[in-house]
Write an enzyme that holds these catalytic residues in place. Structure first.
Site, mmCIF file in Angstrom:
data_model
loop_
_atom_site.group_PDB
_atom_site.id
_atom_site.type_symbol
_atom_site.label_atom_id
_atom_site.label_comp_id
_atom_site.label_asym_id
_atom_site.label_seq_id
_atom_site.Cartn_x
_atom_site.Cartn_y
_atom_site.Cartn_z
ATOM 1 N N GLU A 168 0.807 -1.222 0.000
ATOM 2 C CA GLU A 168 0.000 0.000 0.000
ATOM 3 C C GLU A 168 0.842 1.274 0.000
ATOM 4 O O GLU A 168 0.799 2.065 0.956
ATOM 5 C CB GLU A 168 -0.956 0.012 1.210
ATOM 6 C CG GLU A 168 -1.897 -1.166 1.261
ATOM 7 C CD GLU A 168 -2.861 -1.118 2.455
ATOM 8 O OE1 GLU A 168 -2.838 -0.138 3.208
ATOM 9 O OE2 GLU A 168 -3.637 -2.074 2.627
ATOM 10 N N GLU A 354 -5.011 -8.844 1.070
ATOM 11 C CA GLU A 354 -5.679 -8.541 2.342
ATOM 12 C C GLU A 354 -7.169 -8.361 2.093
ATOM 13 O O GLU A 354 -7.567 -7.728 1.110
ATOM 14 C CB GLU A 354 -5.173 -7.229 2.978
ATOM 15 C CG GLU A 354 -3.803 -7.298 3.582
ATOM 16 C CD GLU A 354 -3.363 -5.959 4.181
ATOM 17 O OE1 GLU A 354 -4.220 -5.143 4.573
ATOM 18 O OE2 GLU A 354 -2.138 -5.741 4.223
HETATM 19 O O1 IFM Z 1 -3.812 -3.275 9.312
HETATM 20 C C1 IFM Z 1 -3.816 -2.750 8.029
HETATM 21 C C2 IFM Z 1 -2.668 -3.294 7.229
HETATM 22 O O2 IFM Z 1 -1.441 -3.053 7.826
HETATM 23 C C3 IFM Z 1 -2.641 -2.667 5.850
HETATM 24 N N1 IFM Z 1 -3.926 -2.759 5.209
HETATM 25 C C4 IFM Z 1 -5.092 -2.377 5.963
HETATM 26 C C5 IFM Z 1 -5.100 -3.067 7.299
HETATM 27 C C6 IFM Z 1 -6.345 -2.661 8.097
HETATM 28 O O3 IFM Z 1 -6.375 -1.295 8.302
#
Ligand code: IFM
Length: 448
Positions: A168, A354
């Site tokens: 990200e 994710e």
């Molecule tokens: O916890 C975070 C992660 O580190 C990166 N993506 C989003 C998740 C939830 O906010």
């Protein structure tokens, strides 16, 4: 009536993900250097309740038990990140053998259990020493990243075959340098834009290094994506959605795929972008084996440029189903996102690196943690993944966020995303009901 069964392709990769700062703890053990998150969380007022990652889930000491837990859950793959300051305490120069050995043991441990490691090389814990020299807004940080990547991929490259350069980068650049809500806590658009450029450059320069140190490796990057839905059909709301899309999605997707920075956004930012040097954009557009996408929610774009009264009546509203992060549960947005990555951007392979939800989990009187809302969230998102696969979109893996409850950045420990509950007083792990359900999904390769 028969229940619908969503059968997944037989080689589908079922995983879960974590990140170094969020779980490891041991913030200053062995030779580990300070990271920007150590500095940020130690600064009063920056993280909710004064929480820090000093101990987190104590994974640095409990990793063997955690690997057993991963095995017990039946996961086929585990995505974790390596902490740059654990490997190169000052960001470049002298190397910590203890840091390298930690990750080497972790990888061996996973392989012994037949779990495929997916390694993220940067999940936000920049060495503080590099921040002191300018951080991501400074071009030299990209060079230091390549040095770090070279070091770690030389050591792990024989055993790790799936690499994610950055997690990200939008969050690193804009939440860290524009909004100030993440480390290093700066509020400066120009810095954020320079940071985003150097992150892209770092990624582009690192990919060939990874490929040369890790033969036959699959290399990708992970982006957070959020589809934008105009709140009404008005010109103003549609423009707001286009802007939101440019900011969150296209700002990284376009340069990664050879389209350069989206001109509408360059105009909107109004920055000279003098940090872009000849050849940088070619470098950033290096072909990838996969794109990783982190999907949580959509955004409903409502223009603030005209008054509510002047704007067309709003017809799109968020549903009442909201997670503890105040994020709308909107599974269909995942389908839309996957389609776009394939049909508009032509990525050959997509991994959902994710997806998950924070809820206010409680340990029941029986010592169990029942989390039906998370189960339902994951289930409905997996149904959309299945729908995408049926439509011919090459989605090959799904990593639940997160393996276990952990340090949720500015929110500290107040938000629980885990499949596994963590009691931070005792470090006891409790497998939640959603994890038991996910275990069954993996076993049967199907969502029922
Ligand atoms: O916890 C975070 C992660 O580190 C990166 N993506 C989003 C998740 C939830 O906010």
């Amino acid at each position: 009536m028969d229940k619908k069964v969503f059968q997944f392709p037989k080689d589908f990769i079922w995983g879960a993900a974590t990140a170094s700062y969020q779980i490891e703890g041991a913030w200053n053990e062995d030779e580990k250097g300070e990271s920007i998150w150590d500095r940020f969380s130690h600064t009063p007022g920056m993280v909710q309740d004064g929480d820090t990652g000093d101990m987190a889930c104590d994974h640095y000491h409990r990793w063997e038990d955690d690997l057993e837990m991963i095995k017990k859950l039946g996961l086929k793959a585990y995505r974790f990140s390596t902490a740059w300051p654990r490997v190169l305490p000052s960001g470049s120069g002298s190397v910590s053998e203890a840091g390298l050995e930690f990750y080497s043991r972790l990888v061996d441990g996973l392989l012994k259990l037949d779990i495929e490691p997916y390694v993220t090389l940067y999940h936000w814990d920049l060495p503080q020493k590099l921040q002191d020299k300018g951080g991501w807004p400074a071009r030299e940080t990209a060079d230091a990243f390549v040095e770090y990547v070279d070091m770690i991929t030389r050591v792990l490259g024989d055993r790790v075959k799936n690499w994610i350069t950055l997690n990200e980068p939008w969050v690193s650049a804009f939440v860290g340098y524009r909004d100030g809500r993440h480390a290093p806590g700066h509020i400066d658009l120009h810095e954020a834009l320079a940071a985003s450029h150097h992150l892209l450059l770092a990624h582009g320069m690192a990919v060939p290094v990874i490929r040369s140190n890790s033969r036959d490796a699959n290399v990708g990057i992970t982006l957070n994506m959020s589809p934008q839905y105009p709140a009404s059909s008005s010109v103003a709301d549609r423009a707001a959605a286009t802007w939101g899309d440019g900011y969150i999605n296209r700002w990284f997707l376009d340069p990664l795929t050879g389209r350069g920075y989206p001109q509408d956004m360059v105009d909107s930012f109004g920055d000279e972008m003098t940090f872009v040097q000849p050849g940088d954009l070619e470098s950033a557009a290096v072909p990838l084996d996969f794109i990783g996408v982190n999907y949580y929610t959509r955004n409903i774009a409502r223009s603030e440029k005209v008054s509510e009264a002047e704007n067309a009546p709003q017809t799109v509203f968020r549903s009442d189903e909201i997670t503890e992060m105040d994020w709308e549960v909107f599974p269909e947005g995942l389908y839309k996102t996957l389609g776009r990555l394939y049909f508009d951007y032509d990525f050959p392979v997509i991994h959902i690196t994710e997806n998950g939800a924070a809820f206010n989990d409680q340990v029941g009187a029986d010592g169990e943690v029942d989390d039906p809302a998370r189960l339902s969230y994951i289930k409905r998102h997996l149904e959309q993944v299945h729908r995408a696969i049926e439509a011919g979109i090459p989605v090959k893996g799904y990593f639940a966020w997160s393996l276990m409850d952990n340090f949720e950045w500015g929110y500290g420990y107040s938000k629980r995303f885990g499949l596994v509950y963590v009691d931070y007083q005792t470090q006891q792990r409790i497998i939640k009901s959603s994890a038991k359900w996910y275990q069954r999904v993996i076993e049967t390769n199907a969502v029922e």
